[in-house]
Design an enzyme around this catalytic site. Structure first.
Site, PDB file in Angstrom:
ATOM      1  N   LEU A  98       0.841  -1.201   0.000  1.00  0.00           N
ATOM      2  CA  LEU A  98       0.000   0.000   0.000  1.00  0.00           C
ATOM      3  C   LEU A  98       0.875   1.249   0.000  1.00  0.00           C
ATOM      4  O   LEU A  98       2.087   1.158   0.255  1.00  0.00           O
ATOM      5  CB  LEU A  98      -0.897  -0.047   1.241  1.00  0.00           C
ATOM      6  N   PRO A  99       0.290   2.425  -0.256  1.00  0.00           N
ATOM      7  CA  PRO A  99       1.140   3.617  -0.323  1.00  0.00           C
ATOM      8  C   PRO A  99       1.887   3.919   0.981  1.00  0.00           C
ATOM      9  O   PRO A  99       3.102   4.075   0.982  1.00  0.00           O
ATOM     10  CB  PRO A  99       0.155   4.736  -0.684  1.00  0.00           C
ATOM     11  N   THR A 136       6.237   0.681   2.425  1.00  0.00           N
ATOM     12  CA  THR A 136       7.211   1.494   3.174  1.00  0.00           C
ATOM     13  C   THR A 136       6.391   2.474   4.016  1.00  0.00           C
ATOM     14  O   THR A 136       5.724   3.351   3.468  1.00  0.00           O
ATOM     15  CB  THR A 136       8.123   2.282   2.215  1.00  0.00           C
ATOM     16  N   LYS A 211      15.033  -0.052   5.384  1.00  0.00           N
ATOM     17  CA  LYS A 211      14.514   0.528   4.136  1.00  0.00           C
ATOM     18  C   LYS A 211      14.570   2.064   4.193  1.00  0.00           C
ATOM     19  O   LYS A 211      14.979   2.729   3.234  1.00  0.00           O
ATOM     20  CB  LYS A 211      13.069   0.047   3.934  1.00  0.00           C
ATOM     21  N   LYS A 287       7.482  11.169   0.704  1.00  0.00           N
ATOM     22  CA  LYS A 287       6.955  10.440   1.871  1.00  0.00           C
ATOM     23  C   LYS A 287       8.100   9.746   2.614  1.00  0.00           C
ATOM     24  O   LYS A 287       8.213   9.824   3.840  1.00  0.00           O
ATOM     25  CB  LYS A 287       5.932   9.401   1.382  1.00  0.00           C
TER      26      LYS A 287
HETATM   27  P1  NAD Z   1       0.879   2.706  -5.911  1.00  0.00           P
HETATM   28  O1  NAD Z   1       0.266   3.970  -5.428  1.00  0.00           O
HETATM   29  O2  NAD Z   1       1.125   2.509  -7.366  1.00  0.00           O
HETATM   30  O3  NAD Z   1      -0.004   1.450  -5.399  1.00  0.00           O
HETATM   31  C1  NAD Z   1      -0.689   1.404  -4.188  1.00  0.00           C
HETATM   32  C2  NAD Z   1      -1.995   0.631  -4.408  1.00  0.00           C
HETATM   33  O4  NAD Z   1      -2.672   0.502  -3.152  1.00  0.00           O
HETATM   34  C3  NAD Z   1      -2.965   1.324  -5.367  1.00  0.00           C
HETATM   35  O5  NAD Z   1      -3.416   0.409  -6.350  1.00  0.00           O
HETATM   36  C4  NAD Z   1      -4.111   1.771  -4.461  1.00  0.00           C
HETATM   37  O6  NAD Z   1      -5.373   1.814  -5.114  1.00  0.00           O
HETATM   38  C5  NAD Z   1      -4.055   0.699  -3.388  1.00  0.00           C
HETATM   39  N1  NAD Z   1      -4.701   1.110  -2.142  1.00  0.00           N
HETATM   40  C6  NAD Z   1      -4.583   2.299  -1.486  1.00  0.00           C
HETATM   41  N2  NAD Z   1      -5.352   2.277  -0.380  1.00  0.00           N
HETATM   42  C7  NAD Z   1      -5.959   1.069  -0.342  1.00  0.00           C
HETATM   43  C8  NAD Z   1      -6.886   0.460   0.546  1.00  0.00           C
HETATM   44  N3  NAD Z   1      -7.333   1.111   1.639  1.00  0.00           N
HETATM   45  N4  NAD Z   1      -7.307  -0.788   0.270  1.00  0.00           N
HETATM   46  C9  NAD Z   1      -6.863  -1.460  -0.821  1.00  0.00           C
HETATM   47  N5  NAD Z   1      -5.994  -0.926  -1.713  1.00  0.00           N
HETATM   48  C10 NAD Z   1      -5.562   0.323  -1.460  1.00  0.00           C
HETATM   49  O7  NAD Z   1       2.243   2.567  -5.097  1.00  0.00           O
HETATM   50  P2  NAD Z   1       3.522   1.653  -5.480  1.00  0.00           P
HETATM   51  O8  NAD Z   1       4.451   2.409  -6.344  1.00  0.00           O
HETATM   52  O9  NAD Z   1       3.051   0.308  -5.887  1.00  0.00           O
HETATM   53  O10 NAD Z   1       4.223   1.593  -4.029  1.00  0.00           O
HETATM   54  C11 NAD Z   1       3.692   0.789  -2.985  1.00  0.00           C
HETATM   55  C12 NAD Z   1       4.648   0.845  -1.804  1.00  0.00           C
HETATM   56  O11 NAD Z   1       5.932   0.345  -2.203  1.00  0.00           O
HETATM   57  C13 NAD Z   1       4.901   2.253  -1.246  1.00  0.00           C
HETATM   58  O12 NAD Z   1       4.984   2.188   0.149  1.00  0.00           O
HETATM   59  C14 NAD Z   1       6.234   2.641  -1.858  1.00  0.00           C
HETATM   60  O13 NAD Z   1       6.934   3.583  -1.044  1.00  0.00           O
HETATM   61  C15 NAD Z   1       6.953   1.291  -1.912  1.00  0.00           C
HETATM   62  N6  NAD Z   1       7.966   1.168  -2.964  1.00  0.00           N
HETATM   63  C16 NAD Z   1       7.709   1.597  -4.223  1.00  0.00           C
HETATM   64  C17 NAD Z   1       8.710   1.476  -5.199  1.00  0.00           C
HETATM   65  C18 NAD Z   1       8.463   1.969  -6.627  1.00  0.00           C
HETATM   66  O14 NAD Z   1       9.436   2.033  -7.394  1.00  0.00           O
HETATM   67  N7  NAD Z   1       7.242   2.296  -7.012  1.00  0.00           N
HETATM   68  C19 NAD Z   1       9.952   0.920  -4.872  1.00  0.00           C
HETATM   69  C20 NAD Z   1      10.158   0.452  -3.582  1.00  0.00           C
HETATM   70  C21 NAD Z   1       9.160   0.587  -2.622  1.00  0.00           C
END
Ligand code: NAD
Length: 345
Positions: A98-99, A136, A211, A287
């Site tokens: 999740l975010p 994260t 992390k 964030k």
């Molecule tokens: P994203 O915003 O693309 O995906 C998050 C998903 O969670 C979305 O599909 C959203 O609709 C869903 N969501 C939000 N609230 C929800 C709820 N209450 N119930 C169900 N679903 C819900 O984010 P991302 O890029 O996939 O990143 C996810 C996590 O991974 C973050 O914490 C980010 O910091 C970490 N991360 C991301 C990357 C990257 O390169 N994108 C790399 C390492 C770590």
């Protein structure tokens, strides 16, 4: 049918396969790639004897994921549910991606969340449940939620990732795991379907601590690489020559050698070659910088570079809002715009 009625009818319908069911909640940029690898590899490993559940706040994202999986694996048994509680009622392994902190609180602790559903299971159902959160988020929030999950009899680990969307797609992520040794042993074979390195960092919250420290370095480095690449060009250097020098010298780092922010600086195709689309969103890096400065404050650790980087990413997303969803290397674009403004003034 009301959500509670639907939940109970699904619990009884799915009582026997719960042990063979894996849920994935949060099918965004990272989660959709990770879930695809986890499900497709689990299917092969179990000889088709596995069930999957997906859930996302954007129900269409979960449906699209399910349609894609069944198109690739026509026999796959996958169900789309609307609430995390339904996912927990149906599955003994639950992965969340999740975010950040508020979303994790919502998915685990609120009504229709995972913890209320765990509390309504039998003691065996509770003991057999493993929750893996790869978000994260704030270390303290993660520890509190893991403690609540443990109170219900289930097990939880924090397992944030490093490696980005490309690593998620290629199943080469690094997982930084916080939890007991037993929990780590239970979690590792599952994470191995989505990543290459699985590191036990210590007790609950330790994966997130690692992390956040890593991303503190990354966030600062990406800014200084952007500064150096812009300055070098002002001094008349070709970006490819400059990147070649940095990447074979003491300034070498991932932000320059893999995620260089200047189109044409590398022979590969980092996000800057797609107008900074894809990759790791600037808003997510902001964030993560906030997570670092907050926890540093709580532990009285000075973070002058981290604070400066947090302010810089905050300026990027407020002053050039279209860069918030672009890769964080677009901080280079922000610096370019600032330089243009200076010239005009
Ligand atoms: P994203 O915003 O693309 O995906 C998050 C998903 O969670 C979305 O599909 C959203 O609709 C869903 N969501 C939000 N609230 C929800 C709820 N209450 N119930 C169900 N679903 C819900 O984010 P991302 O890029 O996939 O990143 C996810 C996590 O991974 C973050 O914490 C980010 O910091 C970490 N991360 C991301 C990357 C990257 O390169 N994108 C790399 C390492 C770590």
């Amino acid at each position: 049918m009301r959500a509670t009625a639907r939940l109970f009818s699904q619990v009884s319908k799915a009582a026997s396969p719960r042990a063979h069911t894996t849920a994935f909640i949060g099918l965004g940029r990272m989660g959709s790639e990770m879930a695809y690898n986890l499900f497709s590899r689990t299917l092969v490993e179990s000889d088709g004897n596995s069930h999957f559940v997906v859930c996302d706040a954007v129900v269409d994202a979960a449906r699209a994921f399910s349609d894609n999986l069944t198109a690739q694996f026509p026999g796959a048994n996958i169900q789309v549910v609307e609430t995390p509680a339904e996912a927990a009622a149906l599955s003994s392994t639950i992965v969340t991606m999740l975010p950040s902190s508020p979303h994790v609180r919502q998915v685990y602790s609120e009504s229709y969340g995972i913890i209320p559903a765990l509390l309504s299971l039998s003691p065996d159902g509770q003991r057999s449940t493993l929750c893996i959160d790869s978000t994260t988020l704030d270390v303290q929030v993660a520890r509190e939620i893991a403690a609540e999950v443990h109170k219900s009899g289930a097990t939880m680990v924090d397992a944030p990732v490093s490696g980005g969307v490309a690593g998620a797609k290629a199943a080469t992520l690094s997982f930084l795991v916080g939890g007991t040794e037993d929990a780590f042993q239970r979690t590792s074979p599952i994470l191995a379907h989505m990543g290459k390195k699985i590191i036990h960092c210590g007790p609950s919250g330790a994966g997130l601590g690692a992390k956040i420290c890593n991303n503190l370095i990354l966030g600062v480095q990406q800014i200084v690489v952007a500064e150096a690449m812009l300055l070098g060009q002002k001094l008349g250097l070709d970006p490819a020559v400059l990147a070649g020098v940095i990447n074979s010298s003491t300034g070498a780092c991932w932000a320059s050698s893999v995620n260089n922010p200047v189109p044409g600086a590398l022979a590969t195709s980092p996000p800057c070659t797609r107008d900074y689309e894809g990759g790791f969103a600037t808003s997510l890096m902001l964030k993560d910088m906030g997570l670092a400065t907050e926890i540093a404050d709580a532990y009285s650790t000075p973070l002058p570079m981290g604070e400066a980087a947090e302010n810089m990413y905050a300026d990027v997303v407020t002053q050039v809002p279209e860069l918030a969803k672009r890769d964080f290397s677009s901080v280079y674009r922000y610096l370019q715009l600032s330089a243009e403004r200076k010239q005009v003034a």
